[in-house]
Design a protein around this motif. Structure first.
Motif, PDB file in Angstrom:
ATOM      1  N   UNK A 243       0.835  -1.205   0.000  1.00  0.00           N
ATOM      2  CA  UNK A 243       0.000   0.000   0.000  1.00  0.00           C
ATOM      3  C   UNK A 243       0.869   1.254   0.000  1.00  0.00           C
ATOM      4  N   UNK A 244       1.962   1.229   0.810  1.00  0.00           N
ATOM      5  CA  UNK A 244       2.869   2.372   0.839  1.00  0.00           C
ATOM      6  C   UNK A 244       3.564   2.566  -0.501  1.00  0.00           C
ATOM      7  N   UNK A 245       3.943   1.446  -1.152  1.00  0.00           N
ATOM      8  CA  UNK A 245       4.578   1.541  -2.476  1.00  0.00           C
ATOM      9  C   UNK A 245       3.598   2.151  -3.479  1.00  0.00           C
ATOM     10  N   UNK A 246       2.368   1.722  -3.418  1.00  0.00           N
ATOM     11  CA  UNK A 246       1.365   2.265  -4.342  1.00  0.00           C
ATOM     12  C   UNK A 246       1.124   3.757  -4.070  1.00  0.00           C
ATOM     13  N   UNK A 247       1.181   4.123  -2.791  1.00  0.00           N
ATOM     14  CA  UNK A 247       0.972   5.543  -2.470  1.00  0.00           C
ATOM     15  C   UNK A 247       2.085   6.387  -3.072  1.00  0.00           C
ATOM     16  N   UNK A 248       3.364   5.955  -2.883  1.00  0.00           N
ATOM     17  CA  UNK A 248       4.484   6.687  -3.467  1.00  0.00           C
ATOM     18  C   UNK A 248       4.340   6.748  -4.977  1.00  0.00           C
ATOM     19  N   UNK A 249       3.939   5.632  -5.556  1.00  0.00           N
ATOM     20  CA  UNK A 249       3.789   5.582  -7.008  1.00  0.00           C
ATOM     21  C   UNK A 249       2.678   6.526  -7.474  1.00  0.00           C
ATOM     22  N   UNK A 250       1.590   6.584  -6.724  1.00  0.00           N
ATOM     23  CA  UNK A 250       0.479   7.470  -7.094  1.00  0.00           C
ATOM     24  C   UNK A 250       0.891   8.940  -7.001  1.00  0.00           C
ATOM     25  N   UNK A 251       1.622   9.282  -5.926  1.00  0.00           N
ATOM     26  CA  UNK A 251       2.088  10.662  -5.781  1.00  0.00           C
ATOM     27  C   UNK A 251       3.047  11.031  -6.909  1.00  0.00           C
TER      28      UNK A 251
ATOM     29  N   UNK B 237       2.892  22.946  -8.188  1.00  0.00           N
ATOM     30  CA  UNK B 237       3.939  21.924  -8.242  1.00  0.00           C
ATOM     31  C   UNK B 237       4.824  22.018  -7.011  1.00  0.00           C
ATOM     32  N   UNK B 238       5.219  23.255  -6.658  1.00  0.00           N
ATOM     33  CA  UNK B 238       6.081  23.455  -5.507  1.00  0.00           C
ATOM     34  C   UNK B 238       5.361  23.027  -4.224  1.00  0.00           C
ATOM     35  N   UNK B 239       4.091  23.386  -4.129  1.00  0.00           N
ATOM     36  CA  UNK B 239       3.332  22.988  -2.938  1.00  0.00           C
ATOM     37  C   UNK B 239       3.269  21.464  -2.806  1.00  0.00           C
ATOM     38  N   UNK B 240       3.086  20.801  -3.965  1.00  0.00           N
ATOM     39  CA  UNK B 240       3.029  19.337  -3.956  1.00  0.00           C
ATOM     40  C   UNK B 240       4.359  18.728  -3.513  1.00  0.00           C
ATOM     41  N   UNK B 241       5.469  19.346  -4.017  1.00  0.00           N
ATOM     42  CA  UNK B 241       6.793  18.844  -3.637  1.00  0.00           C
ATOM     43  C   UNK B 241       7.047  19.084  -2.153  1.00  0.00           C
ATOM     44  N   UNK B 242       6.627  20.256  -1.662  1.00  0.00           N
ATOM     45  CA  UNK B 242       6.824  20.531  -0.235  1.00  0.00           C
ATOM     46  C   UNK B 242       6.010  19.582   0.632  1.00  0.00           C
ATOM     47  N   UNK B 243       4.797  19.289   0.157  1.00  0.00           N
ATOM     48  CA  UNK B 243       3.975  18.343   0.946  1.00  0.00           C
ATOM     49  C   UNK B 243       4.622  16.968   0.997  1.00  0.00           C
ATOM     50  N   UNK B 244       5.179  16.548  -0.138  1.00  0.00           N
ATOM     51  CA  UNK B 244       5.866  15.266  -0.175  1.00  0.00           C
ATOM     52  C   UNK B 244       7.128  15.307   0.684  1.00  0.00           C
TER      53      UNK B 244
END
Length: 484
Positions: free
Chosen positions: A53-61, A91-98
């Motif tokens: 599930x964690x792998x799929x989450x990283x892949x989805x992000x 894009x920057x907000x998404x990267x910061x959230x990640x």
């Protein structure tokens, strides 16, 4: 139709029945294993840490970032700008959230040099091959542990072909797997064995019944018969056992009959040889002791002794010939002969003897030439014996009827005469050696008792058949031979 043929084929083949039984039992065992495994698995679940599930989450992000970069590229293309400056705020907000989620974001050129990275990333160069291998292994590894996972996608960044790499430790989740129990396999094996046992029990009882029947037959009870319960090989074995018992019974009866005939043969030969031999010795003793009054009386003694010796020689010759014919030791000199002409000539010789005994000979013989391949001398003896018996045993006055019939393969000679009624046993024994209808067994009235036995051996050596029947106060003798 095909179903019926298949059922019939299975019924006739023990091998097919066993294969079908094995298949049904195996299917039942597999079904039992599946049901018991599911039941025991639900009862005995195991808790496991799952990183998929964690792998799929990283892949989805990662795919979300890929979509944002694609949207950015489209906007740039529409504005006609190739400026390297502007990364949109989303894009920057998404990267910061990640970044807050402790995921590293890298964008590299095709050589692996980092052209963009998140705040928590320190890499300046990336080995692309290792990243691809990590991404592929994580997707196929069923037991992926707690280690960094990299999601890898090709993108177009700032007008250049690049790679987007997102790395992080997958979030673990606790899942439950169905447990396994050895009882499932044991229950399946037990179901297979029990079902196979009950399905083959009927056949095994049949086998035991055949074995028991064979033991009974082996003890000498040849009247016992096993029951034919099927059409397959076991049924065929039952039929063969019954046939064997019946054949052995017939053989033993035949052996007992031959033993009885052998004893009768010894008795008959002893009697028939002793009677003339006693007379010969008596007259010779009279001659030796001068027990005669005149030369004429002596000559009479010599004549009587000579006649008895001739009868003795005829009896010995008949016995010797019968023995050779029975053992197939006599060569046959076969030639093609018209049986109708041979029979016609032979009957002429019996006309006078028949008239002397107040008998007439009626004949029905076709004129066409009916060729048979026979030893003429041997076959003449057969026909003479039949005519001689007819003359001797016919009721006087009376008649003898001789008929010759044929079809496209065989010719049959029939000699019929009126005679005293015989029992069925007596009729069957007419062709036995030394058998005489006259129970007094006089060789003077009944001959040697070997005539019909010799005739039977001769006819059978010609691959023919000879038998007797009676009807309407008459006895009929038949001789059947093959036409050429």
């Amino acid at each position: 139709m095909l179903y019926k043929l298949s059922i019939r084929h299975v019924q006739r083949s023990l091998r097919m029945q066993l294969m079908l039984t094995f298949g049904i039992c195996l299917l039942a065992g597999l079904l039992t294993y599946g049901i018991s495994s599911n039941l025991f698995g639900e009862m005995k679940q195991l808790a496991v840490i799952d990183y998929k599930y964690g792998i799929e989450r990283i892949d989805n992000e990662t795919r979300g970032l890929v979509n944002e970069l694609s949207a950015l590229q489209k906007q740039t293309d529409m504005a006609g700008s190739e400026s390297e400056g502007g990364r949109p705020e989303f894009f920057e907000n998404h990267v910061n959230w990640m970044n807050d989620q402790k995921f590293k974001v890298l964008i590299t050129d095709l050589e692996g040099r980092v052209v963009y990275r998140s705040q928590n990333a320190a890499e300046t160069n990336v080995e692309i091959h290792n990243v691809i291998s990590n991404a592929m292994n994580a997707r196929t590894d069923q037991d992926y542990g707690r280690k960094e996972f990299s999601s890898f996608y090709p993108v177009n960044y700032m007008g250049q072909k690049s790679y987007l790499i997102v790395s992080g430790i997958p979030e673990p989740h606790i899942t439950y797997r169905k447990g396994q129990s050895p009882l499932s396999l044991l229950i399946a094996v037990a179901a297979f064995i029990l079902l196979f046992y009950f399905m083959t029990q009927k056949k095994m009882r049949h086998v035991e019944e055949l074995a028991s029947g064979l033991r009974v037959i082996a003890t000498g009870n040849l009247d016992y018969r096993v029951i034919e319960r099927s059409q397959d090989e076991l049924g065929s074995l039952a039929r063969d056992l019954n046939f064997m018992a019946e054949d052995l019974q017939k053989r033993m009866e035949e052996e007992r009959r031959n033993e009885r005939l052998k004893r009768e043969l010894i008795t008959n030969v002893s009697h028939d040889l002793r009677t003339p031999l006693t007379l010969i010795m008596g007259y010779l003793r009279l001659l030796q002791d001068k027990g005669y009054e005149t030369p004429e009386q002596a000559a009479s003694y010599v004549s009587i002794a000579y006649n008895k010796s001739e009868k003795l020689k005829l009896l010995i010759d008949d016995l010797f010939e019968y023995t050779k014919l029975s053992n197939r030791d006599v060569p046959l000199y076969k030639e093609g002969v018209a049986i109708n002409e041979l029979l016609d000539q032979l009957l002429e010789e019996f006309v006078t003897p028949a008239e002397e005994q107040q008998l007439t000979i009626n004949r029905t013989i076709p004129k066409e030439r009916l060729l048979v391949r026979i030893d003429v001398d041997k076959m003449i003896r057969v026909l003479e014996n039949l005519m001689g018996n007819a003359l001797k045993y016919s009721l006087k006055p009376g008649s003898i009827t001789v008929t010759l019939r044929h079809d496209y393969r065989y010719v049959t000679v029939q000699v019929s005469n009126q005679a005293e009624w015989l029992s069925d046993d007596a009729l069957q024994q007419l062709f036995d050696r030394f058998y005489r209808v006259d129970t007094a067994r006089s060789s003077h009235t009944g001959g040697s008792g070997l005539g019909l036995a010799i005739a039977k051996s001769i006819v059978e050596s010609h691959e023919g058949a000879i038998w007797a029947e009676q009807s309407g106060g008459q006895i009929h003798f038949f001789v059947k031979l093959k036409l050429v």
